[in-house]
Design a protein around this motif. Structure first.
Motif, PDB file in Angstrom:
ATOM      1  N   SER A 323      41.591  64.249  44.922  1.00 28.03           N
ATOM      2  CA  SER A 323      41.206  62.832  44.846  1.00 28.03           C
ATOM      3  C   SER A 323      41.718  62.154  43.579  1.00 28.03           C
ATOM      4  CB  SER A 323      39.696  62.694  44.973  1.00 28.03           C
ATOM      5  OG  SER A 323      39.064  63.528  44.044  1.00 28.03           O
ATOM      6  N   SER A 324      41.950  62.950  42.504  1.00 26.80           N
ATOM      7  CA  SER A 324      42.433  62.296  41.282  1.00 26.80           C
ATOM      8  C   SER A 324      43.866  61.799  41.443  1.00 26.80           C
ATOM      9  CB  SER A 324      42.342  63.276  40.104  1.00 26.80           C
ATOM     10  OG  SER A 324      43.123  64.404  40.397  1.00 26.80           O
ATOM     11  N   MET A 326      44.888  60.336  44.217  1.00 30.37           N
ATOM     12  CA  MET A 326      44.889  59.327  45.278  1.00 30.37           C
ATOM     13  C   MET A 326      45.613  58.031  44.912  1.00 30.37           C
ATOM     14  SD  MET A 326      44.156  60.286  48.099  1.00 30.37           S
ATOM     15  CE  MET A 326      44.245  58.839  49.137  1.00 30.37           C
ATOM     16  N   PRO A 327      45.419  57.478  43.724  1.00 26.33           N
ATOM     17  CA  PRO A 327      46.126  56.217  43.433  1.00 26.33           C
ATOM     18  C   PRO A 327      47.634  56.339  43.620  1.00 26.33           C
ATOM     19  CG  PRO A 327      44.503  56.682  41.754  1.00 26.33           C
ATOM     20  CD  PRO A 327      44.549  57.889  42.629  1.00 26.33           C
ATOM     21  N   GLN A 330      48.469  56.503  47.334  1.00 31.22           N
ATOM     22  CA  GLN A 330      48.370  55.186  47.957  1.00 31.22           C
ATOM     23  C   GLN A 330      49.547  54.296  47.607  1.00 31.22           C
ATOM     24  OE1 GLN A 330      44.626  53.282  47.051  1.00 31.22           O
ATOM     25  NE2 GLN A 330      43.603  55.159  47.679  1.00 31.22           N
ATOM     26  N   ASP A 333      52.379  54.959  49.673  1.00 27.60           N
ATOM     27  CA  ASP A 333      52.168  54.530  51.039  1.00 27.60           C
ATOM     28  C   ASP A 333      52.616  53.084  51.246  1.00 27.60           C
ATOM     29  OD1 ASP A 333      51.373  55.245  53.562  1.00 27.60           O
ATOM     30  OD2 ASP A 333      49.395  54.343  53.344  1.00 27.60           O
ATOM     31  N   ALA A 342      47.349  61.995  54.753  1.00 26.56           N
ATOM     32  CA  ALA A 342      46.335  63.017  54.983  1.00 26.56           C
ATOM     33  C   ALA A 342      46.483  63.568  56.395  1.00 26.56           C
ATOM     34  CB  ALA A 342      44.944  62.423  54.800  1.00 26.56           C
ATOM     35  N   VAL A 343      46.336  64.874  56.539  1.00 24.85           N
ATOM     36  CA  VAL A 343      46.416  65.486  57.870  1.00 24.85           C
ATOM     37  C   VAL A 343      45.304  64.930  58.756  1.00 24.85           C
ATOM     38  CG1 VAL A 343      46.094  67.644  59.143  1.00 24.85           C
ATOM     39  CG2 VAL A 343      47.518  67.590  57.103  1.00 24.85           C
ATOM     40  N   SER A 344      44.120  64.791  58.175  1.00 31.00           N
ATOM     41  CA  SER A 344      43.005  64.252  58.943  1.00 31.00           C
ATOM     42  C   SER A 344      42.020  63.628  57.959  1.00 31.00           C
ATOM     43  CB  SER A 344      42.311  65.362  59.738  1.00 31.00           C
ATOM     44  OG  SER A 344      41.484  66.115  58.887  1.00 31.00           O
ATOM     45  N   ALA A 345      40.910  63.160  58.507  1.00 24.62           N
ATOM     46  CA  ALA A 345      39.906  62.533  57.650  1.00 24.62           C
ATOM     47  C   ALA A 345      39.268  63.552  56.700  1.00 24.62           C
ATOM     48  CB  ALA A 345      38.837  61.881  58.519  1.00 24.62           C
ATOM     49  N   PRO A 347      39.555  65.829  53.769  1.00 27.01           N
ATOM     50  CA  PRO A 347      40.532  65.989  52.689  1.00 27.01           C
ATOM     51  C   PRO A 347      41.035  67.423  52.544  1.00 27.01           C
ATOM     52  CG  PRO A 347      38.661  64.708  51.945  1.00 27.01           C
ATOM     53  CD  PRO A 347      38.303  65.230  53.299  1.00 27.01           C
ATOM     54  N   ASP A 349      41.966  69.405  54.680  1.00 24.48           N
ATOM     55  CA  ASP A 349      43.047  69.721  55.606  1.00 24.48           C
ATOM     56  C   ASP A 349      44.424  69.493  54.971  1.00 24.48           C
ATOM     57  OD1 ASP A 349      41.558  70.632  57.691  1.00 24.48           O
ATOM     58  OD2 ASP A 349      41.540  68.759  58.814  1.00 24.48           O
TER      59      ASP A 349
ATOM     60  N   ARG B  61      36.292  54.398  41.103  1.00 21.33           N
ATOM     61  CA  ARG B  61      37.022  54.758  42.291  1.00 21.33           C
ATOM     62  C   ARG B  61      36.129  55.402  43.349  1.00 21.33           C
ATOM     63  NH1 ARG B  61      40.053  58.307  40.492  1.00 21.33           N
ATOM     64  NH2 ARG B  61      38.737  59.824  41.534  1.00 21.33           N
ATOM     65  N   TYR B  65      38.920  55.568  49.168  1.00 22.52           N
ATOM     66  CA  TYR B  65      40.070  54.875  48.609  1.00 22.52           C
ATOM     67  C   TYR B  65      40.747  54.073  49.692  1.00 22.52           C
ATOM     68  CZ  TYR B  65      40.114  59.960  48.481  1.00 22.52           C
ATOM     69  OH  TYR B  65      39.814  61.285  48.653  1.00 22.52           O
ATOM     70  N   LEU B  76      42.681  56.596  56.694  1.00 23.12           N
ATOM     71  CA  LEU B  76      41.976  57.770  56.205  1.00 23.12           C
ATOM     72  C   LEU B  76      40.873  58.220  57.154  1.00 23.12           C
ATOM     73  CD1 LEU B  76      41.956  56.828  52.492  1.00 23.12           C
ATOM     74  CD2 LEU B  76      43.106  58.770  53.508  1.00 23.12           C
ATOM     75  N   LYS B  77      40.541  57.376  58.119  1.00 18.38           N
ATOM     76  CA  LYS B  77      39.511  57.771  59.077  1.00 18.38           C
ATOM     77  C   LYS B  77      40.119  58.585  60.214  1.00 18.38           C
ATOM     78  CE  LYS B  77      36.891  54.436  60.709  1.00 18.38           C
ATOM     79  NZ  LYS B  77      36.557  52.993  60.709  1.00 18.38           N
ATOM     80  N   PRO B  79      43.684  60.879  61.637  1.00 16.39           N
ATOM     81  CA  PRO B  79      42.970  61.579  62.711  1.00 16.39           C
ATOM     82  C   PRO B  79      41.595  62.058  62.244  1.00 16.39           C
ATOM     83  CG  PRO B  79      45.171  62.500  62.354  1.00 16.39           C
ATOM     84  CD  PRO B  79      44.900  61.575  61.229  1.00 16.39           C
ATOM     85  N   PHE B  81      40.334  64.852  63.045  1.00 17.80           N
ATOM     86  CA  PHE B  81      40.464  66.276  62.741  1.00 17.80           C
ATOM     87  C   PHE B  81      41.945  66.617  62.792  1.00 17.80           C
ATOM     88  CE2 PHE B  81      39.023  65.318  67.015  1.00 17.80           C
ATOM     89  CZ  PHE B  81      40.083  65.771  67.780  1.00 17.80           C
TER      90      PHE B  81
END
Lengths: 487, 512
Positions: A323-324, A326-327, A330, A333, A342-345, A347, A349, B61, B65, B76-77, B79, B81
């Motif tokens: 998470s550190s 993340m900025p 983003q 992105d 992210a692979v999925s919701a 973290p 993963d 933060r 995010y 971020l929601k 997939p 899974f």
């Protein structure tokens, strides 16, 4: 005389009402102890009202459990707050009443539904013994403070707790199956506890037994054997139940078991009963083939049945907290260029590195900038980028990498051995690169690899110009991906 | 704020707060509109900004995010899974392919030739206006023989010899069934989960939920196959790849089947890249002013689409350039694949789009609506599609892409076992049939080499493991890592979703 007389006086019933109480308790205990003989569990279902009431047993049973756990807590806490100890007596009495209630319902359930088997018997005896121990506790409690005999009550409480845990475990095994608690136990722990026999290689042991165990054995097993049938071992399965054989070796058509599992699911005789999910079509096909081919306990392979060999699971390592970072992720992105998603919701993963936006410009130097994200990247899509063999020095730091795409790049394969340290890598795509057979062979040392693609490389050239006409198909075996079994 | 030009009430503007609408909607509106709210929020933002600068970057933060510019679905929601497939290719067989002649083998039907179909099989099934007046419903067995293929021993019609070679890679669903009996409602239901137009389609939901993997190409692309004059072509329309109430950024972008793939993508003579860039900057600026005036989010979508078009000016020519495809490609897909708009070309293009990170590609192939003359038309259409589907699956597999690409083959319904119109030994027709039809999937997330579901002896009713359109779509979303109950968008007071309000379930028997 002195103290002894005082104690004897305390121990023995003096008042008339107390004496009646003692007699009643003794009678009740004897009644409970002889209950299994007075009303035998004959394995036949009885009146519906018994089952109706009996099915509240799993609900009612939790009240005494809660109360009985509370009693020792209150006694201990009572050392610091005497009011709590006073409450313990009341809670104990309540626990006894609820024990009796749950026991009655439980007996109704067993008798009404025709449950029998060692598990049911053990659970019943557990319930009886527990109720009696609680009753004794109730009488011993006033002696708590008596000199010299102060240890009796705590010892009884300890016995009560042991009886409680044992009885509850027996009950749980009946409803959920005996492997319920250990099924998902970590492998290491299982090994320490020496649980789980070494699996045999026969078709029965590998495929049939697990189906029966997870779908049937909770009603037809060690815990309870409805209809007198146990399916938890090969011998008991072949022995059949009260109404005879359930499996006729060599003929699924004559086997009651097969008939019952293939009825329409709303049929009264359909198995698994009580709304449990039906068997999968594939499982039914296996059972049919197994019975038709002799229902052997040792035969390893059946004709006409091909089973997708399950490859050993590659452990999916969760990645650490990123998470550190993340900025930065983003910011990437929002721009045009390589990005991490992210692979999925979840973290843990991990992240996927996408380069398709900037494929032509993405080179080894660009890749090197992703070093700080290395342990969080589980998949790197570097297809059609400008990376070379030098990139492997960066890639080998992607310790959690599971899938690596290098198709249509300038990779020659010289750096491939550097990937040997990636213990989670299971997918590697080298299609359209210059990787030679010799370098491809070096991949054999990566045990976790399952899928390696070498289409259109010197190691596996694209099939020569052969027309594949509509009507007469030509095999393209050469183009098949190399599937490497990680045995 | 100015009144929106699309607002028809030019006399007296209604006060939204006076309307009989849910309080939440008023609140949402108020949040967008009121000055007090704006000032209040601005005050808070300033306060937090000051605090943040005092505390340093990390302090505020927290754990969430939200990324600016991320899709509204919040990347971020989704997939929900770890997905098995990153992208999907949907081969839509418009018109309703005949399951009886392709996949659903019923050997006993041959003996039933020209006999009346038992009433007990048809039951209360309502028929279309096209056959309801027929005096009798004679059984028309398939004109084609079936053969067993592969390790799975799956029966496949002789119409599809190439598909036979890859049956072990397919997950065949014989028990798909729909509620609609006519093309438009059925095709809408299949694509958007609702028979009425106006809902977003599968591709738009995916674009909304998962976002793009490649900013230089649209997330969702649609390829039309050229018409074949011998066929009975039901029209398809852009309603099918509409984003409905979602932002129009998520609508499918169609590639043309002839000429330029995208119209006006090449700059006119004398206009170079720089001039184009300046023009776009100016237009964007004007659009931004419009947005500030009217606050319509579609204006922002328009800005985004202009930017996408600008990037497509370089990405699409590269996509369309097939000169670097090796000879093995043409051997596999056939020479047809060189001609834009053919099914083979579209299959090849779908592979190229998948390689370039396009999430969802949908190919439309029309002409399956064979009310008569089945024996004449079927070989023509199968001749086109059999090779294309086979080539696509084989190509994805050899390139290692089938592991994370889901391929879907489906129409909007099936066809009747009884003949529509006259039944002769050489020819017959088949009417629409919603109660059962065959579809297949392959690749990421689904179990290869199985056939799921069963139909009765007449291929008329599902007798085992029915798969509704809702379940079908829920399963597709599952393969892409999405819980169909969580991919929602609040519209008209309802959390709308692809699978609709009726409970749907992921078909676990289809999953790998």
């Amino acid at each position: 005389m002195g103290t002894m007389a005082v104690r004897a006086k305390q121990m023995l019933p003096t008042m008339k009402s107390t004496r009646i109480l003692w007699a009643a308790s003794l009678g009740l205990s004897l009644l409970l102890l002889s209950l299994p003989w007075l009303i035998r569990l004959d394995g036949h279902p009885h009146a519906d009202w018994q089952q109706f009431l009996g099915r509240f047993h799993p609900l009612a049973v939790h009240l005494p459990i809660g109360l009985l756990v509370l009693v020792p807590l209150l006694e201990v806490a009572g050392a610091f707050r005497p009011a709590l100890r006073e409450a313990a007596g009341f809670v104990l009495a309540l626990a006894f009443a609820s024990c009796l209630f749950a026991l009655s319902l439980g007996f109704l359930l067993a008798y009404g539904s025709g449950a029998s088997g060692t598990g049911v018997t053990r659970h019943l005896w557990g319930g009886i013994v527990l109720t009696i121990v609680v009753l004794i506790c109730l009488f011993a409690r006033p002696q708590w403070s008596a000199q010299g005999a102060g240890y009796v009550y705590p010892a009884l409480l300890a016995c009560m707790l042991i009886a409680l845990v044992w009885t509850a475990d027996q009950g749980g095994s009946i409803t959920h199956g005996s492997t319920y608690l250990t099924q998902y136990m970590p492998v290491g722990m299982k090994r320490v506890l020496a649980l789980g026999a070494t699996p045999s290689a026969s078709f029965y042991a590998k495929h049939i037994h697990p189906i029966l165990d997870s779908n049937c054995a909770s009603c037809h097993g060690e815990g309870q054997a409805k209809g007198g049938l146990r399916m938890d071992t090969y011998e008991s399965l072949m022995k059949g139940g009260k109404d005879g054989l359930v499996i006729v070796a060599g003929s699924s058509a004559k086997s009651v078991l097969f008939e019952r599992i293939t009825l329409p699911p709303d049929h009264k005789q359909f198995m698994p009963a009580e709304g449990k999910p039906p068997l999968q079509p594939e499982e039914i096909a296996w059972i049919k083939a197994w019975i038709d081919q002799g229902a052997s306990p040792t035969l390893a392979k059946l004709a006409g049945v091909t089973i997708r060999e399950e490859l050993p699971e590659v452990t999916i390592e969760p990645v650490a907290d990123y998470s550190s970072l993340m900025p930065e992720i983003q910011k990437m992105d929002q721009g045009q260029g390589a990005k991490l998603k992210a692979v999925s919701a979840k973290p843990s993963d991990g992240l996927v590195l996408f380069t398709v936006d900037s494929a032509g410009n993405f080179d080894d130097a660009e890749l090197a900038q992703f070093q700080k994200f290395a342990p969080y990247i589980v998949e790197a899509e570097l297809g059609r980028t400008a990376v070379t063999d030098a990139s492997f020095d960066t890639l080998k730091q992607f310790t959690h990498l599971r899938a690596l795409h290098l198709e249509e790049t300038k990779i020659t394969g010289a750096g491939l051995p550097k990937l040997a340290s990636l213990s989670h890598l299971s997918y590697l795509n080298l299609s359209g690169t210059q990787v030679t057979a010799a370098y491809a062979a070096s991949l054999n040392s990566i045990k976790s690899l399952r899928h390696v693609y070498l289409y259109n490389t010197p190691a596996q050239p694209a099939p020569a110009a052969k027309q594949a006409p509509q009507a007469a198909p030509v095999a393209t075996a050469a183009a098949q991906p190399k599937e490497k079994s990680a045995q | 704020m100015k009144q929106h030009p699309l607002c028809t009430d030019t006399e007296h503007a209604t006060n939204v707060l006076d309307l009989a609408i849910p309080a939440q909607v008023k609140q949402d509106w108020a949040e967008l509109q009121t000055r007090r709210h704006f000032l209040g929020r601005a005050g808070k933002v300033l306060g937090w900004a000051a605090a943040a600068s005092l505390l340093g970057n990390r302090a505020l933060r927290g754990d969430s995010y939200p990324a600016a510019g991320a899709p509204a679905g919040d990347s971020l929601k989704f997939p929900n899974f770890a997905p098995r497939a990153k992208r999907a290719i949907y081969l839509f067989m418009s018109g309703g392919p005949s399951q009886v002649d392709l996949w659903d083998y019923k050997p006993n039907l041959a003996a039933q030739y020209n006999k009346d179909m038992p009433d007990s099989v048809r039951g209360t099934q309502q028929l279309t206006g096209m056959t309801t007046g027929q005096a009798r419903f004679p059984v028309a067995p398939s004109h084609w023989a079936f053969k067993r293929y592969g390790e799975s021993g799956t029966w496949v019609s002789d119409l599809m010899p190439n598909m036979g070679r890859i049956v072990d890679d397919l997950t065949i669903i014989k028990s798909t069934n729909t509620e609609a009996i006519n093309h438009e409602p059925a095709i809408m239901l299949m694509n958007t989960g609702n028979m009425n137009a106006g809902k977003p389609c599968l591709g738009s939901w995916l674009a909304y939920g998962l976002g793009s993997m490649n900013d230089n190409l649209p997330t969702f692309m649609v390829l039309q196959t050229k018409l074949n004059t011998a066929e009975n072509n039901q029209p398809v329309s852009s309603r099918l790849w509409s984003s409905g109430f979602l932002s129009s950024e998520y609508a499918g972008v169609g590639l043309r089947s002839s000429g330029d793939l995208v119209l006006y993508l090449t700059d006119p003579n004398g206009v170079d890249r720089e001039v184009r860039r300046k023009m776009l900057d100016a237009v964007n600026e004007i659009n931004r002013q419009t947005y500030q005036e009217l606050g319509d989010p579609e204006t922002n979508s328009r800005i985004a689409q202009y930017e996408m078009a600008y990037r497509m000016q370089s990405s699409v020519p590269e996509l369309a350039d097939l000169s670097k495809e090796p000879q093995s490609t043409w051997d596999l897909y056939g020479a047809d694949a060189k001609e834009p708009g053919t099914f083979a070309y579209n299959c090849l293009m779908a592979r190229r789009l998948a390689e370039r990170g396009v999430r969802f590609t949908q190919i439309y192939k029309r002409g399956w609506d064979m009310h008569d003359n089945v024996t004449k038309i079927m070989p023509i259409i199968c001749g086109e599609t059999d090779r294309g589907c086979y080539a696509l699956i084989t190509d994805l597999k050899q390139r290692g892409m089938l592991d994370d690409t889901l391929v879907i083959w489906a129409g909007e319904f099936g066809r009747t076992v009884y003949s529509q119109g006259g039944l002769t030994p050489d020819n017959y027709g088949r009417d629409h049939h919603p109660r059962c039809y065959t579809t297949w999937m392959a690749g990421g997330g689904v179990r290869p080499g199985i056939t799921y579901g069963e139909t009765d002896d007449y291929s008329y009713n599902v007798v085992k493991d029915p798969v509704t359109v809702r379940d079908f779509n829920a399963t597709v979303l599952h393969c892409l890592g999405i819980d169909h109950n969580k991919l929602t968008y609040n519209f008209q007071g309802l959390d709308q979703k692809l699978t609709g309000p009726v409970p749907a379930s992921v078909v676990s028997g289809l999953l790998a």
